[in-house]
Design an enzyme around this catalytic site. Sequence first.
Site, PDB file in Angstrom:
ATOM      1  N   TYR A 164       0.967  -1.510   0.104  1.00 35.39           N
ATOM      2  CA  TYR A 164      -0.035  -0.013  -0.146  1.00 35.39           C
ATOM      3  C   TYR A 164       0.793   1.454   0.250  1.00 35.39           C
ATOM      4  CZ  TYR A 164      -3.873   2.526   1.618  1.00 35.39           C
ATOM      5  OH  TYR A 164      -4.941   3.890   2.000  1.00 35.39           O
ATOM      6  N   LYS A 168       0.997   4.110  -2.910  1.00 37.33           N
ATOM      7  CA  LYS A 168       0.365   5.627  -2.282  1.00 37.33           C
ATOM      8  C   LYS A 168       2.079   6.209  -2.776  1.00 37.33           C
ATOM      9  CE  LYS A 168      -2.971   5.040  -0.760  1.00 37.33           C
ATOM     10  NZ  LYS A 168      -4.708   5.081  -1.988  1.00 37.33           N
TER      11      LYS A 168
END
Length: 311
Positions: A164, A168
């Site tokens: 993640y 991001k």
Amino acid sequence: MTVSFKDKVAIVTGAGGGLGKEYALELARRGAKVVVNDLGGSRDGTGSSDAASQVVEEIEKAGGEAIANGASVTEYEQMEKMVADAKQKWGGVHILINNAGVLRDKTFAKMEPADFEFVVKVHLTGSAFATKACWETFREQAYGRVLMTASSTGLFGNFGQANYGAAKLGLAGLTKTLQLEGAKYNIKVNTLSPVAGTRMTEDLFPEEAFKLFDPVNVVPAALFLVSEDAPTNAIVGAGAGGFHSAWVMMNDAVWLKEEDRTVEGFAANWDKIGAMSNLHAPQSGAEQSAAILKAMQGVLGRGAAPSSARD
């Protein structure tokens, strides 16, 4: 000043619930025609539902205009068709909020490569695909607003979210190049780092904090960043009524003479090289080279640089 989206067409991915739903509802209230995109899957990306249609129904009951779209951001052809359908119905696309996301959290030691790849594909590649599908339209009409959804995990790190976080922070990097390429076409690209109580975070917050971080509190930042008067290349954090900016910073370069360019020489200068002082936020990658040349000139004076520095 009233911020209006009248005569604008907006696409919001991952808009079947949480943050995306709140963005879509408020865009519609302010006059935008909205494509509500959502597969309706669970937090890990599996399954499906009619979540997008439910949001469209809510918008239409309030007097707005919207269409549901169940395309996957990981399939570029589906993104192209989504944009084509919006243009056929409403004549253009002016705003894209990249909000679709999934979580497959594990420590890096336990994470399967497929889970790393899938999370990066949805967040980073999916946002790139959706943006690419809109990009030529934005250029042709000399107007476009794009919002990437980053995270504190990407900007600052978080245990158990390597996939993640990588995706991001990649989105913040994508923003920085696209805002340069889009500038002459009046395309503005920004990054939002929201903190919100959604299905993605419902088991991460205590109950009271979950209520405090209602997604509606992120909406003011998100919509300003896709408005006509939006800045570009901003990284903004939002949650629970608190808002801040973040930057990718660098300090002044320390230029080492040739005889000092050894591992030992670098180590001897680490206190200066690693100092959080004289920080500034470059607006393009070229500023890194410029900072090194400036440091060199400070050591050598204003005379001609040695050939190795010019090459």
